[in-house]
Scaffold this motif. Structure first.
Motif, mmCIF file in Angstrom:
data_model
loop_
_atom_site.group_PDB
_atom_site.id
_atom_site.type_symbol
_atom_site.label_atom_id
_atom_site.label_comp_id
_atom_site.label_asym_id
_atom_site.label_seq_id
_atom_site.Cartn_x
_atom_site.Cartn_y
_atom_site.Cartn_z
ATOM 1 N N GLY A 179 0.747 -1.244 0.009
ATOM 2 C CA GLY A 179 -0.071 -0.017 -0.038
ATOM 3 C C GLY A 179 0.924 1.197 0.111
ATOM 4 O O GLY A 179 1.719 1.263 0.885
ATOM 5 N N GLU B 270 -0.211 7.306 2.936
ATOM 6 C CA GLU B 270 0.682 7.734 3.716
ATOM 7 C C GLU B 270 1.128 6.682 4.731
ATOM 8 O O GLU B 270 2.119 6.755 5.316
ATOM 9 N N ALA B 271 0.246 5.795 5.279
ATOM 10 C CA ALA B 271 0.833 4.876 6.164
ATOM 11 C C ALA B 271 1.926 3.821 5.539
ATOM 12 O O ALA B 271 2.713 3.614 6.418
ATOM 13 N N GLU C 133 2.403 -1.143 -4.816
ATOM 14 C CA GLU C 133 1.032 -0.212 -4.939
ATOM 15 C C GLU C 133 0.169 -0.977 -6.171
ATOM 16 O O GLU C 133 0.827 -1.072 -6.920
ATOM 17 N N LYS C 134 -1.033 -1.147 -5.774
ATOM 18 C CA LYS C 134 -1.964 -1.929 -6.778
ATOM 19 C C LYS C 134 -2.154 -0.773 -7.996
ATOM 20 O O LYS C 134 -2.293 -1.211 -8.910
ATOM 21 N N GLY D 243 -3.409 6.682 -2.706
ATOM 22 C CA GLY D 243 -4.697 6.170 -2.145
ATOM 23 C C GLY D 243 -5.581 7.266 -1.790
ATOM 24 O O GLY D 243 -5.592 8.356 -2.409
ATOM 25 N N ALA D 244 -6.368 7.007 -0.649
ATOM 26 C CA ALA D 244 -7.228 7.995 -0.107
ATOM 27 C C ALA D 244 -6.412 9.153 0.435
ATOM 28 O O ALA D 244 -6.921 10.363 0.646
ATOM 29 N N THR D 245 -4.989 9.031 0.734
ATOM 30 C CA THR D 245 -4.250 10.124 1.248
ATOM 31 C C THR D 245 -4.149 11.358 0.446
ATOM 32 O O THR D 245 -4.141 12.509 0.853
ATOM 33 N N ASN E 24 -6.634 14.254 0.678
ATOM 34 C CA ASN E 24 -6.904 14.722 2.069
ATOM 35 C C ASN E 24 -5.894 16.163 1.989
ATOM 36 O O ASN E 24 -4.913 16.288 1.336
ATOM 37 N N ASN F 171 -4.304 18.111 7.129
ATOM 38 C CA ASN F 171 -4.808 18.444 8.409
ATOM 39 C C ASN F 171 -4.297 17.193 9.386
ATOM 40 O O ASN F 171 -5.109 16.223 9.041
ATOM 41 N N VAL G 44 -1.253 -7.128 -4.656
ATOM 42 C CA VAL G 44 -0.943 -8.077 -3.745
ATOM 43 C C VAL G 44 -2.096 -8.906 -3.607
ATOM 44 O O VAL G 44 -3.296 -8.473 -3.261
HETATM 45 C C1 LIG Z 1 -11.613 13.533 1.263
HETATM 46 C C2 LIG Z 1 -10.872 13.120 2.420
HETATM 47 C C3 LIG Z 1 -10.343 14.305 3.444
HETATM 48 C C4 LIG Z 1 -9.639 13.696 4.478
HETATM 49 N N1 LIG Z 1 -9.059 14.795 5.191
HETATM 50 C C5 LIG Z 1 -8.366 14.327 6.372
HETATM 51 C C6 LIG Z 1 -7.426 15.194 7.160
HETATM 52 O O1 LIG Z 1 -7.638 16.477 6.846
HETATM 53 N N2 LIG Z 1 -6.807 14.766 8.173
HETATM 54 C C7 LIG Z 1 -6.459 13.399 8.360
HETATM 55 O O2 LIG Z 1 -6.000 13.146 9.301
HETATM 56 N N3 LIG Z 1 -7.199 12.337 7.489
HETATM 57 C C8 LIG Z 1 -8.164 12.815 6.492
HETATM 58 N N4 LIG Z 1 -8.671 11.984 5.788
HETATM 59 C C9 LIG Z 1 -8.427 10.241 6.105
HETATM 60 C C10 LIG Z 1 -6.873 10.122 5.614
HETATM 61 O O3 LIG Z 1 -6.863 10.660 4.284
HETATM 62 C C11 LIG Z 1 -6.978 8.699 5.585
HETATM 63 O O4 LIG Z 1 -7.059 8.137 6.859
HETATM 64 C C12 LIG Z 1 -5.564 8.286 5.193
HETATM 65 O O5 LIG Z 1 -5.214 8.729 4.081
HETATM 66 C C13 LIG Z 1 -5.136 6.811 5.251
HETATM 67 O O6 LIG Z 1 -3.904 6.383 4.752
HETATM 68 P P1 LIG Z 1 -3.666 4.960 4.500
HETATM 69 O O7 LIG Z 1 -2.332 4.926 3.877
HETATM 70 O O8 LIG Z 1 -3.874 4.195 5.535
HETATM 71 O O9 LIG Z 1 -4.545 4.639 3.242
HETATM 72 P P2 LIG Z 1 -4.457 5.016 1.729
HETATM 73 O O10 LIG Z 1 -4.066 6.334 1.470
HETATM 74 O O11 LIG Z 1 -5.778 4.651 1.304
HETATM 75 O O12 LIG Z 1 -3.592 3.991 0.751
HETATM 76 C C14 LIG Z 1 -3.812 2.585 1.085
HETATM 77 C C15 LIG Z 1 -3.118 2.064 -0.249
HETATM 78 O O13 LIG Z 1 -3.155 0.764 -0.412
HETATM 79 C C16 LIG Z 1 -3.371 0.240 -1.783
HETATM 80 N N5 LIG Z 1 -3.715 -1.016 -1.828
HETATM 81 C C17 LIG Z 1 -5.061 -1.533 -1.234
HETATM 82 N N6 LIG Z 1 -4.934 -2.829 -1.662
HETATM 83 C C18 LIG Z 1 -3.920 -3.127 -1.994
HETATM 84 C C19 LIG Z 1 -3.147 -4.463 -2.484
HETATM 85 N N7 LIG Z 1 -3.874 -5.626 -2.293
HETATM 86 N N8 LIG Z 1 -2.056 -4.493 -3.162
HETATM 87 C C20 LIG Z 1 -1.313 -3.335 -3.102
HETATM 88 N N9 LIG Z 1 -1.982 -2.020 -2.580
HETATM 89 C C21 LIG Z 1 -3.141 -2.101 -2.178
HETATM 90 C C22 LIG Z 1 -4.106 1.507 -2.391
HETATM 91 O O14 LIG Z 1 -4.452 1.598 -3.577
HETATM 92 C C23 LIG Z 1 -4.006 2.684 -1.644
HETATM 93 O O15 LIG Z 1 -3.043 3.449 -2.474
HETATM 94 C C24 LIG Z 1 -9.347 12.306 4.561
HETATM 95 C C25 LIG Z 1 -10.003 11.426 3.758
HETATM 96 C C26 LIG Z 1 -10.644 11.761 2.552
HETATM 97 C C27 LIG Z 1 -11.251 10.718 1.643
#
Ligand SMILES: Cc1cc2nc3c(=O)[nH]c(=O)nc-3n(C[C@H](O)[C@H](O)[C@H](O)COP(=O)(O)OP(=O)(O)OC[C@H]3O[C@@H](n4cnc5c(N)ncnc54)[C@H](O)[C@@H]3O)c2cc1C
Length: 312
Positions: A113, A116-117, A136-137, A143-145, A148, A151, A262
């Protein structure tokens, strides 16, 4: 047109027209420059960069769309193809490459993935001396990051002390946990909340140092929180973090594989994880590793997991 010149092209994007210009010289495409679009910038920039380099390298519009952005990429490729044909430019005929490749690598840890995580975990592991691959798929990171505004709470960080001064001393993980609980109407998972509140400060300081981020006080402070503790990046977009973290990670020796979904986790006869298998449009990638980090996104869209009272 003569053998040399520029062609204005318009493609139909998700959010409106995408205007771009093709440069042609001696029957070759020498540039594809985006002029105007209304797509999500972080995703669009990565997709447009990749399409441009693939078109220039292959001298063809019969190339693969970018995974996760198929509609947008096909719209650009098809309108470009039509535009050069209308101008009588003959690009060399090319068939789409159909062969699948198999690739196998060995690392210490594979991170699944590229949000940001995943990026922060990968950077941290690399800094700890591990050999790391991030998968990354999609054909782009974020991703959702990427959606945002960057903040985030800064409780317990040096960054918070710099921004909020004396007030930051009053902010503790317990204090933050109580506010998060109130904000989410006590539907939050206490264990996950504790992991976040006790580690967010260190994580903010780590990634700020790793990529030289310059957080400032966020314009919007969460009203449910009892103290100002939100910070944000100068661009007000987490695309800044994604882009800079990916650049720093690869520059320091980490590997990133896009278009690598994956699908299998490998285990030995004792059930110990030994790696993963990822599938892409053209490649099956097997990564052997001692451990994996799952960072494939949250469960915000799953009403059962997030609790029925949590709206939005
Ligand atoms: C519009 C919006 C505004 C937001 N505003 C804020 C904010 O201001 N402050 C805040 O703290 N949070 C905010 N959030 C929440 C925050 O963006 C998410 O909690 C955060 O981005 C999650 O990060 P992540 O890395 O866990 O997930 P993601 O950023 O979603 O990354 C997960 C990644 O894993 C990949 N993936 C999934 N399955 C597979 C697989 N099988 N194989 C390979 N890759 C895979 C996906 O394609 C994706 O790129 C907001 C969310 C949205 C949608």
């Amino acid at each position: 047109m003569d053998n040399k010149g520029k062609i204005d092209v318009q493609a139909k994007g998700h959010n409106g027209p995408i205007d771009f210009e093709l440069s042609i010289d001696d029957g070759r495409v020498t540039d594809l420059e985006i002029k105007q679009h209304s797509e999500i910038p972080g995703i669009f920039d990565q997709v447009a960069d990749k399409l441009r380099s693939d078109v220039l390298e292959n001298q063809s519009f019969a190339i693969d769309a970018i995974s996760g952005a198929t509609v947008m990429s096909e719209a650009i490729l098809e309108s470009a193809d039509q535009a050069v044909k209308n101008e009588g430019v003959q690009l060399p005929e090319k068939e789409k490459e159909q062969t699948r490749q198999k690739e196998e690598i060995q690392v210490d840890i594979v991170v699944i993935g590229g949000g940001e995580a995943g990026l922060v975990a990968a950077a941290r592991l690399l800094t700890a001396g591990k050999k790391v691959a991030l998968l990354e798929k999609n054909g782009y990171l974020g991703g959702a990051t990427i959606l945002n505004g960057s903040n985030v709470t800064a409780t317990g960080s040096k960054t918070a002390k710099r921004i909020f001064g004396e007030q930051a001393k009053k902010d503790t993980p317990q204090h933050l946990a109580a506010d998060v609980s109130n904000e989410s109407l006590h539907t939050n998972d206490q264990n996950l909340t504790q992991v976040m509140t006790e580690n967010i400060g260190e994580a903010i300081d780590f990634i700020s140092d790793f990529v030289n981020l310059n957080y400032g006080k966020a314009q919007t402070q969460t009203p449910e929180h009892s103290i100002d503790r939100q910070i944000e990046l100068p661009s007000s977009s987490s695309y800044e973090l994604v882009k800079k973290a990916a650049e720093a990670f690869t520059k320091k020796g980490g590997q990133i594989f896009l278009d690598a979904r994956v699908e299998h986790i490998l285990q030995d006869e004792n059930g110990k994880v030994t790696g993963v298998v990822a599938e892409g449009r053209k490649r099956t990638l097997t990564v052997h590793a001692d451990a994996i980090t799952l960072s494939t996104g949250g469960y915000g869209a799953n009403l059962n997991m997030r609790g029925k009272k949590a709206k939005g």
